[in-house]
Design a protein around this motif. Structure first.
Motif, short mmCIF file in Angstrom:
data_model
loop_
_atom_site.label_atom_id
_atom_site.label_comp_id
_atom_site.label_asym_id
_atom_site.label_seq_id
_atom_site.Cartn_x
_atom_site.Cartn_y
_atom_site.Cartn_z
N GLU A 38 49.35 92.88 46.52
CA GLU A 38 49.48 91.47 46.87
C GLU A 38 50.47 90.82 45.91
O GLU A 38 50.30 90.89 44.70
N MET A 39 51.50 90.21 46.47
CA MET A 39 52.51 89.56 45.65
C MET A 39 52.28 88.05 45.63
O MET A 39 51.86 87.46 46.62
N ARG A 40 52.55 87.46 44.48
CA ARG A 40 52.52 86.01 44.32
C ARG A 40 53.84 85.61 43.67
O ARG A 40 54.05 85.84 42.48
N TYR A 41 54.74 85.08 44.47
CA TYR A 41 56.07 84.73 43.99
C TYR A 41 56.06 83.35 43.35
O TYR A 41 55.60 82.38 43.95
N VAL A 42 56.59 83.26 42.14
CA VAL A 42 56.69 82.00 41.41
C VAL A 42 58.18 81.72 41.24
O VAL A 42 58.90 82.51 40.62
N ILE A 43 58.66 80.62 41.82
CA ILE A 43 60.07 80.27 41.69
C ILE A 43 60.31 79.75 40.28
O ILE A 43 59.76 78.72 39.87
N TYR A 44 61.14 80.48 39.54
CA TYR A 44 61.49 80.08 38.18
C TYR A 44 62.75 79.23 38.26
O TYR A 44 63.78 79.68 38.78
N PRO A 45 62.70 77.98 37.79
CA PRO A 45 63.86 77.08 37.96
C PRO A 45 65.06 77.49 37.11
O PRO A 45 64.92 77.72 35.91
N TRP A 46 66.17 77.60 37.75
CA TRP A 46 67.42 77.86 37.05
C TRP A 46 68.12 76.54 36.78
O TRP A 46 67.90 75.55 37.50
N PRO A 47 68.97 76.48 35.75
CA PRO A 47 69.66 75.22 35.43
C PRO A 47 70.43 74.67 36.63
O PRO A 47 71.11 75.42 37.34
N GLY A 48 70.29 73.37 36.85
CA GLY A 48 71.01 72.72 37.92
C GLY A 48 70.36 72.81 39.29
O GLY A 48 70.85 72.20 40.24
N GLU A 49 69.28 73.55 39.40
CA GLU A 49 68.61 73.66 40.70
C GLU A 49 67.96 72.32 41.03
O GLU A 49 67.24 71.76 40.22
N PRO A 50 68.21 71.79 42.22
CA PRO A 50 67.69 70.45 42.54
C PRO A 50 66.17 70.43 42.64
O PRO A 50 65.56 71.30 43.26
N TYR A 51 65.57 69.42 42.04
CA TYR A 51 64.11 69.29 42.05
C TYR A 51 63.56 69.13 43.45
O TYR A 51 62.47 69.59 43.75
N ARG A 52 64.30 68.48 44.33
CA ARG A 52 63.79 68.27 45.69
C ARG A 52 63.60 69.60 46.41
O ARG A 52 62.65 69.78 47.17
N GLU A 53 64.51 70.53 46.17
CA GLU A 53 64.37 71.87 46.76
C GLU A 53 63.24 72.64 46.07
O GLU A 53 62.42 73.28 46.74
N LEU A 54 63.22 72.58 44.75
CA LEU A 54 62.15 73.27 44.01
C LEU A 54 60.78 72.74 44.43
O LEU A 54 59.85 73.52 44.67
N ASN A 55 60.66 71.42 44.53
CA ASN A 55 59.37 70.84 44.90
C ASN A 55 58.96 71.22 46.32
O ASN A 55 57.76 71.32 46.61
N TYR A 56 59.93 71.44 47.18
CA TYR A 56 59.60 71.95 48.52
C TYR A 56 58.99 73.35 48.39
O TYR A 56 58.00 73.68 49.04
N MET A 57 59.58 74.17 47.54
CA MET A 57 59.08 75.53 47.35
C MET A 57 57.76 75.55 46.59
O MET A 57 56.99 76.50 46.72
N TYR A 58 57.47 74.53 45.82
CA TYR A 58 56.23 74.48 45.04
C TYR A 58 55.04 73.91 45.82
O TYR A 58 53.92 73.86 45.31
N ARG A 59 55.25 73.48 47.06
CA ARG A 59 54.15 72.93 47.85
C ARG A 59 53.09 74.00 48.12
O ARG A 59 53.43 75.17 48.31
N PRO A 60 51.82 73.64 48.19
CA PRO A 60 50.78 74.63 48.52
C PRO A 60 50.98 75.26 49.90
O PRO A 60 50.60 76.40 50.12
N GLU A 61 51.60 74.51 50.81
CA GLU A 61 51.75 75.01 52.18
C GLU A 61 53.07 75.77 52.40
O GLU A 61 53.39 76.16 53.53
N THR A 62 53.83 76.01 51.35
CA THR A 62 55.07 76.77 51.50
C THR A 62 54.75 78.15 52.06
O THR A 62 53.84 78.83 51.60
N THR A 63 55.51 78.56 53.07
CA THR A 63 55.25 79.81 53.78
C THR A 63 56.15 80.93 53.27
O THR A 63 57.14 80.69 52.57
N LEU A 64 55.81 82.14 53.70
CA LEU A 64 56.67 83.29 53.40
C LEU A 64 58.03 83.13 54.07
O LEU A 64 59.06 83.55 53.51
N ALA A 65 58.06 82.51 55.24
CA ALA A 65 59.33 82.25 55.91
C ALA A 65 60.19 81.31 55.06
O ALA A 65 61.41 81.54 54.93
#
Length: 194
Positions: free
Chosen positions: A90-117
């Motif tokens: 079982e994998m649990r992917y954690v998006i590690y923020p890279w410099p300059g990555e927009p928070y709005r995109e990161l926060n989309y990926m950090y939502r509890p409902e973010t899917t594998l798609a």
């Protein structure tokens, strides 16, 4: 007596698990002496926003957190080699923020409902969805846990992606056995699970 930082002083580069592969279960044997050092991170990782990918078969190989980012070349290799997940892990992917990555995109990926798609779209550099929030709180949490792990485990205090933290049930009920490492260290486990 070994402390957490001694984990890497013993074998540079956190390649313990890779060297253990010939001796037994990948990721476990060589790190058996470091369970007290690794165990505290299990609860910290559970606090992080992660995208769950269930094992395709019974999850007998346990759970593996992977710190990853779409702009990491090695993360891209893992993503391409295992596009449909893992057989017994079982994998649990954690998006590690890279410099300059927009928070709005990161926060989309950090939502509890973010899917594998969503995750696959992100890794393929095709994500266009965002959220209104510019808050850096979730990214800061991910970076704080990663920084703590690096400070405790990694010689030189540097944290790079991909980084893996693996846990599997031990022989005793409720017992967990932990291992951690980079792609070289965890490769045998991932290869066996693919």
């Amino acid at each position: 007596m070994l402390n957490r930082r001694s984990l890497l002083a013993v074998v540079p580069g956190l390649l313990l698990a890779g060297r253990a592969a010939v001796a037994g279960t990948p990721g476990i044997v060589a790190q058996a002496g470091f369970q007290k050092e690794l165990a505290p991170f299990w609860d910290q990782l559970a606090m992080l926003p992660s995208i769950h990918e269930p094992a395709r078969e019974a999850a007998s190989d346990g759970v593996c957190y992977m710190f990853t980012n779409k702009d990491c070349a090695v993360c891209q290799v893992v993503h391409r080699q295992f596009p449909k997940g893992f057989r017994k892990l079982e994998m649990r992917y954690v998006i590690y923020p890279w410099p300059g990555e927009p928070y709005r995109e990161l926060n989309y990926m950090y939502r509890p409902e973010t899917t594998l798609a969503d995750y696959r779209t992100y890794m393929d550099h095709h994500l266009t969805a965002t959220v209104p929030s510019d808050s850096g709180a979730q990214a800061d949490l991910v970076m704080a846990v990663a920084a703590d792990m690096a400070a405790q485990l990694v010689e030189g205090d540097s944290f790079g992606t991909p980084f893996f933290f693996h846990a599997v049930e031990g022989a005793t009920p409720g017992e967990m056995i932990f291992s951690a490492g980079d792609i070289v260290a965890m490769g045998p486990l991932l290869d066996r699970a693919a």
